[in-house]
Design an enzyme around this catalytic site. Structure first.
Site, PDB file in Angstrom:
ATOM      1  CG  ASN A 100      -1.856   1.215   1.424  1.00 56.87           C
ATOM      2  OD1 ASN A 100      -1.852   2.195   0.375  1.00 56.87           O
ATOM      3  ND2 ASN A 100      -2.261   1.317   2.521  1.00 56.87           N
ATOM      4  CD  GLU A 146      -3.713  -2.533   7.188  1.00 49.69           C
ATOM      5  OE1 GLU A 146      -2.471  -2.646   6.718  1.00 49.69           O
ATOM      6  OE2 GLU A 146      -4.295  -1.486   6.686  1.00 49.69           O
ATOM      7  CD  GLU A 185      -3.097   5.694   6.596  1.00 45.24           C
ATOM      8  OE1 GLU A 185      -3.040   5.653   5.394  1.00 45.24           O
ATOM      9  OE2 GLU A 185      -2.211   5.118   7.228  1.00 45.24           O
ATOM     10  CB  SER A 238       4.968  -1.678  11.849  1.00 43.65           C
ATOM     11  OG  SER A 238       4.627  -0.535  12.281  1.00 43.65           O
ATOM     12  CG  HIS A 254      -5.884   1.736   4.752  1.00 44.74           C
ATOM     13  ND1 HIS A 254      -5.626   2.985   5.912  1.00 44.74           N
ATOM     14  CD2 HIS A 254      -4.713   1.280   5.029  1.00 44.74           C
ATOM     15  CE1 HIS A 254      -4.174   2.733   6.115  1.00 44.74           C
ATOM     16  NE2 HIS A 254      -4.040   1.683   5.859  1.00 44.74           N
ATOM     17  N   GLY A 274       2.255   2.291  10.675  1.00 41.04           N
ATOM     18  CA  GLY A 274       3.144   3.508  10.458  1.00 41.04           C
ATOM     19  C   GLY A 274       3.909   3.769  11.621  1.00 41.04           C
ATOM     20  CE  LYS A 305      -0.259   3.440   4.550  1.00 36.13           C
ATOM     21  NZ  LYS A 305      -0.238   3.564   6.101  1.00 36.13           N
TER      22      LYS A 305
HETATM   23  P1  PGA Z   1       2.486   0.444   7.586  1.00 42.59           P
HETATM   24  O1  PGA Z   1       1.214   0.573   6.728  1.00 42.59           O
HETATM   25  O2  PGA Z   1       3.378  -1.001   6.848  1.00 42.59           O
HETATM   26  O3  PGA Z   1       3.523   1.393   7.161  1.00 42.59           O
HETATM   27  O4  PGA Z   1       2.413   0.171   8.906  1.00 42.59           O
HETATM   28  C1  PGA Z   1       0.229  -0.583   6.553  1.00 42.59           C
HETATM   29  C2  PGA Z   1      -0.917   0.083   6.050  1.00 42.59           C
HETATM   30  O5  PGA Z   1      -1.298   0.925   6.523  1.00 42.59           O
HETATM   31  O6  PGA Z   1      -1.478  -0.732   5.160  1.00 42.59           O
END
Ligand code: PGA
Length: 348
Positions: free
Chosen positions: A111, A265, A197, A311, A195, A271, A113
């Site tokens: 992803n 997640e 976000e 992460s 997601h 993140g 983003k």
């Molecule tokens: P990350 O993000 O691996 O940077 O923690 C995962 C995601 O948001 O799908």
């Protein structure tokens, strides 16, 4: 008669008897990562071992004539190795909710983003094109919408391509939105929905996300359906309640789960560099599998892939990938780096 047999008989009639018998006789189904064993010295019928014959018959009883026979003849079924391969492919299909993840193809999503430009995307595509990627892992790249077509032209064709969002209708006066039909039109075959976000920053509700998923599936896209609890929710002991609520919303709208991958997640791990431990992740994945079994069906529970996200790095992917209910990853930050290759190959 063990309860497993009864359930299957009730639901599918006579068809499953052979498969259930097979499952009971070959317990490797319950040992994840174990290669099936066939006794090379056992008597054979016309050179075909009894195990392979049983697998063929059970799959035929399951109505898989069209899938099973061409494969049988394509593989080198006269050799022991050929039969072993065939057996591994076709005797794992009739599984129950306690089954291992041998029959679920590992699936890793990247992803990106809102990151990347033409130069960096070309570099990532070059890395992925020149790397030896595990052929047993399905890879999907979630690219910013504006670069989807550009990325499609540069990425290896066997990699899937995902939009990171799509609206719930095909077209119309929805300034700034894109539709699943548009994603399909430019060569994307997946979309990431729900997601955290999108939920937290853009205020998307469970209900809206489910409607988007319903429409994307109806338009022929595959969906990575995200769920996950916040730190506050976890600390309040509400993890299961939250993911069950999010799954419930999807289940109101999704009738056929075959083109869906769920991404669990935990928001506190996204993140932040704070990965869930393999045991923490497995605990929620196992809960989700049970939830699917109780609320959707045993078949969906056994076949639906559940990714872990939050992460994930090359350093922690291998341990996470060993867990029986973790069927892949959704990777943010590390999917922009060369270590993404090691994450794709985590099962090797
Ligand atoms: P990350 O993000 O691996 O940077 O923690 C995962 C995601 O948001 O799908």
């Amino acid at each position: 008669m063990p309860p497993g047999v009864l359930t299957k008989l009730n639901r599918n009639g006579i068809q499953c008897i052979a498969s259930v018998t097979l499952l009971q006789r070959f317990p490797y189904h319950r040992n994840h990562h174990t290669i099936p064993t066939m006794d090379q010295n056992r008597p054979t019928v016309g050179g075909v071992t009894a195990e392979v014959l049983k697998a063929v018959v059970s799959q035929a009883l399951l109505g898989k004539f069209t899938a099973v026979f061409p494969k049988l003849f394509k593989c080198q079924w006269k050799t022991y190795e050929g039969q072993k391969k065939f057996y591994a492919n076709f005797s794992t299909d009739c599984t129950d909710s306690n089954s291992n993840n041998m029959s679920r193809k590992f699936c890793v999503g990247g992803n990106w983003k809102m990151n990347g430009d033409q130069k960096s995307i070309a570099e990532i595509a070059k890395t992925l094109s020149s790397a030896a990627l595990d052929p047993n892992t399905e890879v999907v790249i979630g690219c910013p919408a504006i670069y989807l077509m550009y990325a499609r032209n540069l990425l290896p064709c066997e990699l899937g391509l995902a939009g990171q969002n799509a609206y719930k209708v095909a077209k119309g006066a929805f300034t700034g939105e894109i539709s699943p039909a548009m994603l399909k039109d430019i060569g994307a075959d997946w979309v990431i929905l729900g997601h955290s976000e999108r939920r937290a920053i853009f205020g998307e509700s469970d209900a809206l996300i489910a409607e988007k998923a319903e429409h994307a599936l109806a338009e022929g896209l595959k969906v990575i359906a995200c769920i996950g609890e916040t730190l506050e929710e976890r600390e309040a002991g509400k993890t299961n309640e939250v993911v069950a609520r999010q799954m419930c919303a999807y289940a109101q709208k999704i009738k056929d789960w075959k083109n869906v991958v769920v991404a669990y997640e935990p928001v506190w791990a996204i993140g932040t560099g704070k990965t869930a431990t393999p045991d923490q992740a497995q605990e929620v994945h196992a809960f989700l599998r049970q939830w699917l079994s109780d609320n959707i069906s045993k078949e969906v529970s056994a076949s639906l892939r559940i990714q872990y996200g939050g992460s994930v790095t090359a350093a922690n992917a291998k341990e996470l990938a060993k867990k029986p209910d973790i069927d892949g990853f959704l990777v943010g930050g590390a999917s922009l780096k060369p270590e993404f290759v090691d994450i794709i190959n985590a099962r090797q």
